[in-house]
Design a protein around this motif. Structure first.
Motif, PDB file in Angstrom:
ATOM      1  N   ALA A  42      36.003  48.827  31.440  1.00  0.00           N
ATOM      2  CA  ALA A  42      35.755  47.932  32.569  1.00  0.00           C
ATOM      3  C   ALA A  42      36.935  47.934  33.539  1.00  0.00           C
ATOM      4  O   ALA A  42      36.773  47.639  34.726  1.00  0.00           O
ATOM      5  CB  ALA A  42      35.504  46.512  32.076  1.00  0.00           C
ATOM      6  N   ILE A  43      38.119  48.301  33.041  1.00  0.00           N
ATOM      7  CA  ILE A  43      39.346  48.299  33.844  1.00  0.00           C
ATOM      8  C   ILE A  43      39.699  49.692  34.337  1.00  0.00           C
ATOM      9  O   ILE A  43      40.168  49.871  35.462  1.00  0.00           O
ATOM     10  CB  ILE A  43      40.523  47.741  33.002  1.00  0.00           C
ATOM     11  CG1 ILE A  43      40.187  46.342  32.465  1.00  0.00           C
ATOM     12  CG2 ILE A  43      41.810  47.733  33.806  1.00  0.00           C
ATOM     13  CD1 ILE A  43      39.956  45.300  33.539  1.00  0.00           C
ATOM     14  N   ASN A  44      39.480  50.699  33.504  1.00  0.00           N
ATOM     15  CA  ASN A  44      39.890  52.065  33.826  1.00  0.00           C
ATOM     16  C   ASN A  44      38.809  53.020  33.330  1.00  0.00           C
ATOM     17  O   ASN A  44      38.334  52.894  32.205  1.00  0.00           O
ATOM     18  CB  ASN A  44      41.234  52.375  33.158  1.00  0.00           C
ATOM     19  CG  ASN A  44      41.701  53.802  33.402  1.00  0.00           C
ATOM     20  OD1 ASN A  44      41.212  54.744  32.785  1.00  0.00           O
ATOM     21  ND2 ASN A  44      42.663  53.958  34.295  1.00  0.00           N
ATOM     22  N   VAL A  81      26.111  39.555  28.717  1.00  0.00           N
ATOM     23  CA  VAL A  81      25.502  40.559  29.592  1.00  0.00           C
ATOM     24  C   VAL A  81      25.506  40.062  31.035  1.00  0.00           C
ATOM     25  O   VAL A  81      25.857  40.799  31.968  1.00  0.00           O
ATOM     26  CB  VAL A  81      24.076  40.899  29.128  1.00  0.00           C
ATOM     27  CG1 VAL A  81      23.423  41.911  30.072  1.00  0.00           C
ATOM     28  CG2 VAL A  81      24.097  41.436  27.699  1.00  0.00           C
ATOM     29  N   VAL A  82      25.115  38.814  31.235  1.00  0.00           N
ATOM     30  CA  VAL A  82      25.112  38.242  32.588  1.00  0.00           C
ATOM     31  C   VAL A  82      26.526  38.253  33.166  1.00  0.00           C
ATOM     32  O   VAL A  82      26.732  38.653  34.323  1.00  0.00           O
ATOM     33  CB  VAL A  82      24.535  36.815  32.574  1.00  0.00           C
ATOM     34  CG1 VAL A  82      24.693  36.158  33.948  1.00  0.00           C
ATOM     35  CG2 VAL A  82      23.072  36.843  32.158  1.00  0.00           C
ATOM     36  N   PHE A  83      27.496  37.823  32.384  1.00  0.00           N
ATOM     37  CA  PHE A  83      28.883  37.809  32.842  1.00  0.00           C
ATOM     38  C   PHE A  83      29.341  39.208  33.233  1.00  0.00           C
ATOM     39  O   PHE A  83      29.967  39.402  34.295  1.00  0.00           O
ATOM     40  CB  PHE A  83      29.783  37.254  31.742  1.00  0.00           C
ATOM     41  CG  PHE A  83      31.245  37.488  31.969  1.00  0.00           C
ATOM     42  CD1 PHE A  83      31.951  36.771  32.932  1.00  0.00           C
ATOM     43  CD2 PHE A  83      31.930  38.445  31.231  1.00  0.00           C
ATOM     44  CE1 PHE A  83      33.297  37.004  33.154  1.00  0.00           C
ATOM     45  CE2 PHE A  83      33.270  38.680  31.431  1.00  0.00           C
ATOM     46  CZ  PHE A  83      33.965  37.957  32.398  1.00  0.00           C
ATOM     47  N   SER A  84      29.037  40.197  32.412  1.00  0.00           N
ATOM     48  CA  SER A  84      29.494  41.560  32.665  1.00  0.00           C
ATOM     49  C   SER A  84      28.873  42.134  33.942  1.00  0.00           C
ATOM     50  O   SER A  84      29.577  42.671  34.800  1.00  0.00           O
ATOM     51  CB  SER A  84      29.165  42.471  31.479  1.00  0.00           C
ATOM     52  OG  SER A  84      29.802  42.020  30.305  1.00  0.00           O
ATOM     53  N   LEU A  85      27.542  42.011  34.068  1.00  0.00           N
ATOM     54  CA  LEU A  85      26.836  42.635  35.187  1.00  0.00           C
ATOM     55  C   LEU A  85      26.970  41.860  36.488  1.00  0.00           C
ATOM     56  O   LEU A  85      26.943  42.463  37.571  1.00  0.00           O
ATOM     57  CB  LEU A  85      25.346  42.791  34.837  1.00  0.00           C
ATOM     58  CG  LEU A  85      25.007  43.641  33.600  1.00  0.00           C
ATOM     59  CD1 LEU A  85      23.503  43.751  33.445  1.00  0.00           C
ATOM     60  CD2 LEU A  85      25.642  45.019  33.684  1.00  0.00           C
ATOM     61  N   ALA A  86      27.125  40.551  36.407  1.00  0.00           N
ATOM     62  CA  ALA A  86      27.149  39.735  37.625  1.00  0.00           C
ATOM     63  C   ALA A  86      28.544  39.362  38.081  1.00  0.00           C
ATOM     64  O   ALA A  86      28.751  39.028  39.252  1.00  0.00           O
ATOM     65  CB  ALA A  86      26.327  38.458  37.416  1.00  0.00           C
ATOM     66  N   PRO A 117      28.090  53.186  27.787  1.00  0.00           N
ATOM     67  CA  PRO A 117      29.280  52.327  27.651  1.00  0.00           C
ATOM     68  C   PRO A 117      30.427  52.640  28.615  1.00  0.00           C
ATOM     69  O   PRO A 117      31.291  51.784  28.802  1.00  0.00           O
ATOM     70  CB  PRO A 117      29.710  52.530  26.189  1.00  0.00           C
ATOM     71  CG  PRO A 117      29.034  53.771  25.744  1.00  0.00           C
ATOM     72  CD  PRO A 117      27.766  53.879  26.524  1.00  0.00           C
ATOM     73  N   GLY A 118      30.440  53.813  29.211  1.00  0.00           N
ATOM     74  CA  GLY A 118      31.474  54.073  30.202  1.00  0.00           C
ATOM     75  C   GLY A 118      31.119  53.513  31.559  1.00  0.00           C
ATOM     76  O   GLY A 118      31.990  53.132  32.337  1.00  0.00           O
ATOM     77  N   PHE A 119      29.822  53.451  31.856  1.00  0.00           N
ATOM     78  CA  PHE A 119      29.369  52.981  33.166  1.00  0.00           C
ATOM     79  C   PHE A 119      29.200  51.467  33.197  1.00  0.00           C
ATOM     80  O   PHE A 119      29.562  50.817  34.173  1.00  0.00           O
ATOM     81  CB  PHE A 119      28.039  53.657  33.527  1.00  0.00           C
ATOM     82  CG  PHE A 119      27.716  53.655  34.989  1.00  0.00           C
ATOM     83  CD1 PHE A 119      27.775  54.808  35.727  1.00  0.00           C
ATOM     84  CD2 PHE A 119      27.353  52.478  35.633  1.00  0.00           C
ATOM     85  CE1 PHE A 119      27.490  54.811  37.086  1.00  0.00           C
ATOM     86  CE2 PHE A 119      27.068  52.456  36.982  1.00  0.00           C
ATOM     87  CZ  PHE A 119      27.131  53.629  37.715  1.00  0.00           C
ATOM     88  N   ALA A 120      28.640  50.915  32.138  1.00  0.00           N
ATOM     89  CA  ALA A 120      28.387  49.464  32.119  1.00  0.00           C
ATOM     90  C   ALA A 120      28.742  48.877  30.761  1.00  0.00           C
ATOM     91  O   ALA A 120      27.873  48.401  30.028  1.00  0.00           O
ATOM     92  CB  ALA A 120      26.935  49.167  32.474  1.00  0.00           C
ATOM     93  N   PRO A 121      30.018  48.880  30.389  1.00  0.00           N
ATOM     94  CA  PRO A 121      30.410  48.267  29.117  1.00  0.00           C
ATOM     95  C   PRO A 121      30.154  46.759  29.154  1.00  0.00           C
ATOM     96  O   PRO A 121      30.472  46.102  30.147  1.00  0.00           O
ATOM     97  CB  PRO A 121      31.909  48.577  29.028  1.00  0.00           C
ATOM     98  CG  PRO A 121      32.352  48.707  30.459  1.00  0.00           C
ATOM     99  CD  PRO A 121      31.193  49.337  31.173  1.00  0.00           C
TER     100      PRO A 121
END
Length: 523
Positions: free
Chosen positions: A47-49, A112-117, A163-167
């Motif tokens: 998510a950072i790199n 999931v909501v936190f990650s995507l939004a 997992p690399g695109f949307a962890p």
């Protein structure tokens, strides 16, 4: 639109496999898998790199909603199924029950909501484009159901959840914090089959078996060790001597691949890159002279012999690129007008540009990914010097390169990026003005700005008719080659070499970036 039959069959097969006794599956439990991570990543949180070494290690710690078969069909991961509305605007994801984060907290739709939004739109260079441009809302209907509504149709959407695109990130750890400086970035916590144990800088990264992993009986391995071995010759020796079990593409010089492949009991494959379709290119900073001049960029491309690069530097592991899309990418057009190698034409273009090459000292930021890339940098330097430029090469490590490139502190540098099956996911991000943001080397860092191209990119991403999408992407490819929006060099081919005792290593379209929950080794 209901879940595809293939997805249901996969779920059924997983249920049957889980019900079988361990002996019936012939897997051996236990053991340590020794690998190499090079160059050493600055962080292991995708998510950072999103550098390749980060994705390799982090894929065992973090998971996403899906993984993908070799033909790019979504397979269950944190999502066990999905539904899509008839108009293609609403996606409903049904999550696995009983999943826990590695610190024991429950995984729910809130994560999931936190990650995507929230988190990924702020921290992830690729996901930012998709989530900000196409997603209207992300919400949960209960703890195991997430509904994503799109602003407009986006045919590539279901390819965006590896997992690399949307962890998927833990809300209870990151919410309300500075994402980039959160202490968990140094000791990551995911839902994956392996837990972070130790990182001895300059030596190794060690992960251990997650005893509470949500897939019953998995993983089979006790430990993963990612060895840091800076010298490519030493990496080859380590594999020959048996101290490492796996070589990823780029771990050793391409010239050594044939010799390593011939060793006793060594397996070889180029599978596992179907999702990524990597391309190597030369970045030219267009924000200032001389590379703000399209004639100069065209001259540079004419001065680079891409066939020589493939044959003599990469030893045949690749093909010359013809434009921004690799030949295996959806909507690739083989008829895109090429920029052919010709030093005579290159010098003519320099004259047409009106600049005096001798007035410029070009700062080339070295790409710290091994001897093959060093040789490519040397060749680029020689080609520019033949055009009359002076070139200084500045060395750095992987973290320094990412920081400087992401902050536009270079004149030229090399890079390679993944294309992710659909141009809307992996290619658009490199060229649209909206992704001209500092902080990531995998955005539009060269400064290409073409409003007409931006309009075509947006139309193509939302178009549901495949033939019309092809027309739009054909126009884009021609436009970007003419503008030299990047210095397109080669479509990369990566081999994986591994010991015969290692099983289930490459099974999906994301290859070695997988979780390794199913990998085992003979005792």
């Amino acid at each position: 639109m209901k879940l595809e039959l293939s997805f249901k069959l996969v779920l059924a097969s997983l249920a049957v496999a889980a019900a079988l006794p361990l002996g019936a599956q012939a897997q051996t439990r236990g053991g340590t898998l020794n690998m190499i991570v090079q160059p050493e990543p600055p962080v292991i949180v995708t998510a950072i790199n999103q550098q390749a070494p980060t994705q390799f290690v982090a894929g065992k710690i973090f998971e996403s909603l899906f993984t993908y078969s070799a033909d790019l069909k979504p397979q269950p991961s944190l999502a066990k199924s999905y539904d899509v509305s008839a108009d293609g605007l609403t996606y409903t994801f049904h999550l696995q029950d009983g999943v826990k984060w590695q610190d024991g907290q429950p995984f729910t739709a809130d994560d999931v909501v936190f990650s995507l939004a929230d988190m990924l739109p702020k921290t992830h260079a690729r996901a930012r484009v998709l989530l900000n441009q196409f997603v209207a809302s992300v919400a949960k209907t209960d703890d195991l159901t997430v509904v994503v509504k799109l602003k407009s149709p986006f045919p590539a959407f279901l390819l965006a959840f590896e997992p690399g695109f949307a962890p998927i990130m833990p809300k209870h750890i990151y919410a309300g914090t500075d994402y980039m400086t959160n202490p968990a970035n140094q000791k990551p916590v995911g839902t994956g089959p392996f837990i972070f144990k130790e990182w001895k800088r300059g030596e190794y990264i060690k992960l251990v078996r997650n005893p509470n992993y949500w897939k019953a009986g998995k993983p089979y391995l006790d430990e993963l060790v990612f060895n840091v071995i800076p010298d490519s010759a030493s990496r080859a020796v380590a594999f020959e001597r048996g101290s490492v079990d796996v070589l990823r593409g780029g771990d050793i010089d391409n010239v050594d691949v044939k010799r390593m492949r011939a060793l006793p009991n060594v397996q070889y494959t180029t599978a596992g890159w179907e999702m990524f379709s990597p391309q190597a290119y030369l970045l030219m900073n267009m924000r200032k002279p001389p590379f703000d001049n399209v004639k100069v960029r065209q001259a540079v491309m004419a001065a680079l012999n891409r066939k020589l690069i493939v044959d003599n530097i990469f030893f045949g592991l690749g093909k010359p690129s013809t434009g921004p899309l690799v030949a295996t990418e959806m909507f690739y057009d083989k008829n895109t007008p090429p920029l052919d190698f010709s030093m005579k034409k290159a010098r003519e273009l320099i004259k047409e540009s009106g600049i005096k090459p001798g007035d410029y000292t070009i700062r080339q930021l070295a790409f710290p990914y091994g001897a093959t890339w060093d040789r490519l940098g040397e060749y680029v330097k020689q080609a520019l010097e033949q055009l009359g430029f002076k070139v200084d090469t500045e060395s750095t490590d992987a973290g320094g390169w990412a920081s400087r490139t992401g902050n536009w502190d270079f004149d030229i540098t090399l890079n390679f990026t993944y294309q992710y099956g659909d141009p809307a996911l992996g290619v658009q991000r490199l060229y649209v003005a909206s992704n001209m943001v500092k902080g990531s080397p995998f955005a539009n860092v060269q400064g290409y700005n073409n409003p007409e191209a931006d309009k075509l990119w947006n139309q193509a991403a939302s178009e549901v008719d495949k033939a019309k999408r092809q027309e739009l992407y054909t126009k884009i490819q021609t436009m970007l080659v003419t503008d030299v929006a990047n210095g397109f060099l080669l479509d990369l081919e990566y081999p994986t070499l591994y010991r015969g005792k290692v099983h289930n290593l490459v099974k999906t379209a994301i290859g070695l970036n997988e979780s390794f929950d199913d990998v085992y080794i003979d005792k």
